[in-house]
Enzyme design. Structure first.
Site, PDB file in Angstrom:
ATOM      1  N   THR A  33       0.703  -1.435   0.200  1.00  0.00           N
ATOM      2  CA  THR A  33       0.205  -0.250  -0.115  1.00  0.00           C
ATOM      3  C   THR A  33       0.447   1.259   0.004  1.00  0.00           C
ATOM      4  OG1 THR A  33       0.161  -0.452   2.621  1.00  0.00           O
ATOM      5  CG2 THR A  33      -1.912  -1.599   0.909  1.00  0.00           C
ATOM      6  N   GLU A  76      -3.378  -5.476  -3.369  1.00  0.00           N
ATOM      7  CA  GLU A  76      -2.389  -4.320  -1.781  1.00  0.00           C
ATOM      8  C   GLU A  76      -2.724  -4.990  -1.088  1.00  0.00           C
ATOM      9  OE1 GLU A  76      -1.666  -1.711  -2.616  1.00  0.00           O
ATOM     10  OE2 GLU A  76      -2.006  -0.682  -4.459  1.00  0.00           O
ATOM     11  N   HIS A  90       4.241  -5.507  -8.558  1.00  0.00           N
ATOM     12  CA  HIS A  90       4.294  -4.189  -9.609  1.00  0.00           C
ATOM     13  C   HIS A  90       5.851  -3.625  -9.715  1.00  0.00           C
ATOM     14  CE1 HIS A  90       2.552   0.701  -9.188  1.00  0.00           C
ATOM     15  NE2 HIS A  90       2.705  -0.248 -10.286  1.00  0.00           N
TER      16      HIS A  90
END
Length: 255
Positions: free
Chosen positions: A41, A104, A146
């Site tokens: 996050t 997340e 990511h």
């Protein structure tokens, strides 16, 4: 007062709560989810991160959030295109949002001390990941960070994320890292056949890079992303023997 009932229904049995985000759209080109993308996050407080993901106009969202204690929240239906990847590339595909399910993981990230991921949280990521992999038949090498798909912009979920542990539970690709760092084979500013060979191997694995033979900024970022995921002993963007050996082993294992 009449309580509002969310139209979103959990896709996974591990979901503890639904907090519906308005930030989503149709998956483009009849795309189906065939990737899982893991994030952290990256905010001081995970609840603030959820608020951002669920606020209209922020233009960000994710399908799931896994809190530090393992509590799983769903924000977007898996059938919908959540907005979590941004500008990204993997295996020649640039619309990663249309092909992926975004998870997340509650962690403040590198800007806020980057604590370890708690055991309860990782166990919840494993349970959720297994469920998604089984339902969507997702290949092990398409469970990604990511940072893998956006190496010049992102470093999450980072080098502390236990990729080996989730692999042992049946999620994601992994090989034992080659730890013999030795001298760098090539690095920033270099050019020639050795650089092109490295770039071609990274591209074959999936990274968004072309074999131009120049160890440029993109190459440095991609090598660092690879290290952050698969060979965390040294994350510096330099292609040492350990990095190249680990990459070769991953490519061999995928055949």
């Amino acid at each position: 007062m009449v309580a509002l009932v969310s139209a979103l229904r959990p896709d996974s049995c591990v979901v503890a709560e639904v907090r519906e985000s308005p930030n989503h759209g149709e998956r483009r080109g009849d795309s189906k989810p065939d990737m899982i993308l893991l994030h952290y996050t990256g905010m001081a407080n995970a609840e603030d991160a959820i608020a951002k993901l669920c606020t209209r106009g922020t233009d960000v969202s994710a399908h799931y959030v896994v809190m530090e204690d393992g509590y799983v929240i769903q924000c977007v239906a898996e059938a919908r295109r959540a907005w979590h990847a941004g500008a990204a590339m993997w295996e020649g595909e640039s619309d990663i949002n249309s092909r992926s399910i975004g998870i997340e993981i509650g962690n403040p990230g590198h800007d806020f001390g980057y604590p370890d991921f708690p055991d309860a949280q990782i166990e919840a990521v494993i349970a959720l990941g297994r469920d998604i992999v089984l339902r969507h038949h997702i290949r092990t090498d398409r469970v990604l960070a990511h940072s893998d798909v956006a190496p010049q912009r992102k470093i999450d979920p980072g080098e502390k994320f236990p990729w080996a542990r989730i692999h042992r539970a049946g999620i994601g690709a992994w090989v034992a890292p080659v730890e013999d760092a030795g001298a760098s084979v090539c690095g920033p500013g270099d050019s020639g056949a050795a650089v092109a060979k490295l770039q071609e191997a990274l591209k074959r694995y999936g990274y968004g890079i072309e074999a131009n033979g120049r160890y440029d900024d993109l190459t440095t970022a991609v090598v660092a992303a690879f290290q952050r995921h698969f060979r965390t002993a040294r994350v510096d963007g330099l292609a040492d023997r350990g990095t190249i050996g680990t990459l070769d082993a991953l490519l061999a294992a995928r055949k």
